[in-house]
Design a protein around this motif. Structure first.
Motif, PDB file in Angstrom:
ATOM      1  N   ALA A  48       4.116   2.038 -14.658  1.00  0.00           N
ATOM      2  CA  ALA A  48       4.420   0.618 -14.840  1.00  0.00           C
ATOM      3  C   ALA A  48       4.806  -0.024 -13.508  1.00  0.00           C
ATOM      4  O   ALA A  48       4.406  -1.161 -13.217  1.00  0.00           O
ATOM      5  N   GLY A  49       5.570   0.715 -12.685  1.00  0.00           N
ATOM      6  CA  GLY A  49       5.983   0.184 -11.387  1.00  0.00           C
ATOM      7  C   GLY A  49       4.813  -0.069 -10.464  1.00  0.00           C
ATOM      8  O   GLY A  49       4.784  -1.071  -9.738  1.00  0.00           O
ATOM      9  N   SER A  50       3.818   0.811 -10.480  1.00  0.00           N
ATOM     10  CA  SER A  50       2.652   0.630  -9.606  1.00  0.00           C
ATOM     11  C   SER A  50       1.861  -0.615  -9.995  1.00  0.00           C
ATOM     12  O   SER A  50       1.376  -1.352  -9.124  1.00  0.00           O
ATOM     13  N   PHE A  51       1.731  -0.885 -11.299  1.00  0.00           N
ATOM     14  CA  PHE A  51       1.050  -2.103 -11.754  1.00  0.00           C
ATOM     15  C   PHE A  51       1.839  -3.347 -11.346  1.00  0.00           C
ATOM     16  O   PHE A  51       1.252  -4.355 -10.930  1.00  0.00           O
ATOM     17  N   PHE A  52       3.167  -3.280 -11.476  1.00  0.00           N
ATOM     18  CA  PHE A  52       4.001  -4.419 -11.099  1.00  0.00           C
ATOM     19  C   PHE A  52       3.838  -4.728  -9.611  1.00  0.00           C
ATOM     20  O   PHE A  52       3.690  -5.890  -9.216  1.00  0.00           O
ATOM     21  N   ILE A  53       3.882  -3.694  -8.783  1.00  0.00           N
ATOM     22  CA  ILE A  53       3.753  -3.896  -7.336  1.00  0.00           C
ATOM     23  C   ILE A  53       2.389  -4.492  -6.991  1.00  0.00           C
ATOM     24  O   ILE A  53       2.279  -5.420  -6.185  1.00  0.00           O
ATOM     25  N   TYR A  54       1.346  -3.986  -7.627  1.00  0.00           N
ATOM     26  CA  TYR A  54      -0.012  -4.444  -7.315  1.00  0.00           C
ATOM     27  C   TYR A  54      -0.213  -5.909  -7.691  1.00  0.00           C
ATOM     28  O   TYR A  54      -0.799  -6.686  -6.933  1.00  0.00           O
ATOM     29  N   SER A  58       0.824  -1.206   0.000  1.00  0.00           N
ATOM     30  CA  SER A  58       0.000   0.000   0.000  1.00  0.00           C
ATOM     31  C   SER A  58       0.858   1.255   0.000  1.00  0.00           C
ATOM     32  O   SER A  58       0.575   2.217  -0.727  1.00  0.00           O
ATOM     33  N   LEU A  59       1.925   1.248   0.795  1.00  0.00           N
ATOM     34  CA  LEU A  59       2.803   2.412   0.837  1.00  0.00           C
ATOM     35  C   LEU A  59       3.533   2.615  -0.486  1.00  0.00           C
ATOM     36  O   LEU A  59       3.678   3.752  -0.960  1.00  0.00           O
ATOM     37  N   MET A  60       3.992   1.534  -1.107  1.00  0.00           N
ATOM     38  CA  MET A  60       4.711   1.671  -2.373  1.00  0.00           C
ATOM     39  C   MET A  60       3.790   2.150  -3.490  1.00  0.00           C
ATOM     40  O   MET A  60       4.178   2.979  -4.319  1.00  0.00           O
ATOM     41  N   ILE A  61       2.573   1.637  -3.531  1.00  0.00           N
ATOM     42  CA  ILE A  61       1.622   2.080  -4.570  1.00  0.00           C
ATOM     43  C   ILE A  61       1.229   3.537  -4.338  1.00  0.00           C
ATOM     44  O   ILE A  61       1.161   4.334  -5.288  1.00  0.00           O
ATOM     45  N   SER A  62       0.989   3.915  -3.088  1.00  0.00           N
ATOM     46  CA  SER A  62       0.693   5.311  -2.776  1.00  0.00           C
ATOM     47  C   SER A  62       1.864   6.201  -3.155  1.00  0.00           C
ATOM     48  O   SER A  62       1.685   7.314  -3.674  1.00  0.00           O
TER      49      SER A  62
END
Length: 505
Positions: free
Chosen positions: A441-447, A330-334
């Motif tokens: 792209a990073g947010s999709f990868f993390i999710y 959650s913190l990384m996506i935020s």
């Protein structure tokens, strides 16, 4: 002799013993002076390069300044295997003391360039200081992790990042008031401080156990915990010995990296660092002053840099309180979301500037830059290091960590070296748009790919990637527990421990 077999008074003192924290905090604080020094290295180019250009002390540096900024990452890339060797050969404490000597020498070379007028001395000094500073990213987590009691290990672990960011802030503030040469000389005093105080601290108990020195391990642990008697820390030392036996059994080999339980988390670690660095965070930080100069705002670039670094420091503190409450994903996506919006805002400003700034957006760069730094340091800055330490399996952690850390420095070098070239080729607007695309792209990868590790044990995380390896490790732990029950509680004169020590080292 077990606790129940002791004299009642001694047994009571042992069972009711509460480890003191002051000495652990002191030892961790002194060790993290090395992290503070790395912050100096990483931030040096932001105030120093503009000063070098303006002063003309070394002539025209337009063709060499990108090398001055980026060579520190090349030196850092070379440090991981050397640091790992020194740490195991000399000990954690002695390795930190030893590395502080060339650290001082590197800063001396940079300062001496003022007298010699040589750009090459600065480049060489940047390689050496990058090499030495980055080695503390290997030394400090291990030292702190091995001296800290489990109840405060997490808090002490965050000191490394806090001290690193404090080193960045210190350099930005100092660089505003002194010349690049004076800045370099003062930065050289930081490793001298480490060289003076680190010899007063103990070596880690785990290292002494690995060298078959149980009595030294016991005395080290007794000092760190503030114990009155040796008996008060013997049970904890027994647990350290058991954990060492497990890790010795699980010693890594190259082929272990290609097992599914190791390959998957290693690839996730590589991807996280790719998205972290390709967001432009470190590249932008290296040129903070120049970014604000290019923006052409009425804000003093050095003052703006200090404000940015102060926000970075405060945000890391906030992140340490949120990470176990909100969760890593959650913190990384935020974090990625805030960075995307901030990069878009910066792109809009530079696009407006290229059109003559018809809507007067000169106020926008500072809040956009600060929000970017806040977003980065609340998640994508510190948390990948934590997630990787949790994801990598014990049987290949050392080797996998070296691979991931080396990749981190490679990608850091590439982004730092090519940042100005990228801006020259594409322009500020397109460059920030590219960074924003990487964040998306990073947010999709993390999710979709990165597992949440909040509240999970090591065994549960390893089970996520490979049930077979986890069963083996749990079985090994069980056998050690059974052996402990048979042999009794750890003691320095325990013949069972002495014979086992011969086997495990």
């Amino acid at each position: 002799m077990s606790v129940k077999d002791m004299n009642p008074v001694i047994a009571s003192r042992t069972s009711n013993f509460v480890a003191q924290r002051r000495r652990q905090i002191l030892a961790a604080g002194i060790a993290t002076i090395g992290s503070f020094g790395l912050g100096n290295v990483l931030a040096w180019s932001a105030p120093a390069l503009p000063d070098l250009e303006n002063s003309g002390d070394l002539g025209d540096i337009s063709t060499s300044k990108t090398w001055m900024a980026s060579l520190t990452f090349l030196g850092a890339l070379l440090s991981s295997p050397v640091a790992g060797y020194l740490m195991n050969k000399l000990g954690r404490k002695q390795a930190m003391i030893t590395m502080s000597v060339p650290f001082v020498f590197g800063w001396a070379l940079i300062a001496f360039a003022y007298i010699s007028g040589s750009v090459y001395l600065i480049c060489l000094g940047r390689v050496i200081t990058g090499f030495c500073g980055a080695s503390y990213l290997v030394f400090v987590p291990v030292y702190v992790g091995e001296i800290a009691h489990k109840k405060i290990r997490g808090a002490l672990a965050t000191m490394m990042i806090l001290m690193l960011v404090a080193g960045v802030l210190f350099t930005f503030i100092l660089g505003t008031f002194v010349s690049w040469c004076t800045l370099s000389a003062i930065c050289g005093l930081i490793p001298i401080t480490l060289l003076v105080f680190m010899p007063l601290m103990p070596e880690t108990p785990r290292y002494w156990i690995s060298k078959r020195e149980p009595y030294k391990a016991l005395k080290s642990l007794q000092w760190l915990r503030g114990a009155e008697t040796e008996d008060q820390v013997k049970p904890e030392l027994q647990n350290i010995e058991d954990a060492f036996c497990v890790d010795k059994e699980d010693s890594s080999r190259l082929k272990d990296l290609f097992v599914a339980s190791s390959l998957k988390p290693t690839l996730i670690g590589l991807a996280l660092f790719f998205f972290q660095q390709m967001s432009g965070a470190n590249a932008v930080s290296l040129y903070t002053v120049e970014v604000f100069k290019s923006a052409g705002t009425n804000i003093d670039p050095n003052v703006a840099s200090i404000m940015v670094a102060a926000c970075q420091f405060l945000t890391v503190i906030v992140s340490t309180f949120l990470v176990d409450r909100v969760g890593r994903k959650s913190l990384m996506i935020s974090s990625e979301t805030v960075m995307i919006l901030s990069l878009i805002a910066l792109g809009i400003f530079f696009h407006s500037k290229s059109l003559g700034d018809p809507v007067n957006l000169t106020w926008l760069p500072l809040p956009a830059f600060i929000s970017f730094i806040i977003g980065y340091n609340i998640g994508m800055g510190p948390i990948p290091w934590l997630v990787i330490s949790e994801l990598l399996p014990s049987q290949s952690r050392g080797l996998a960590t070296s691979v991931v850390t080396s990749f981190y420095w490679i990608i850091s070098f590439v982004t730092a070296k090519t940042f100005e070239d990228l801006v020259t080729l594409l322009g500020w607007t397109t460059s920030y748009g590219l960074f924003a695309g990487v964040c998306v792209a990073g947010s999709f990868f993390i999710y979709f790919v990165v597992p949440e590790t909040k509240g999970k044990t090591t065994e549960e995380i390893e089970l996520y990637f490979n049930r077979k390896s986890t069963v083996k490790r749990v079985s090994l732990r069980s056998s050690l527990t059974e052996r402990k029950n048979v042999e009794g509680t750890f003691g320095v004169q325990n013949a069972g421990f002495q014979s086992e020590s011969q086997e495990i080292v």
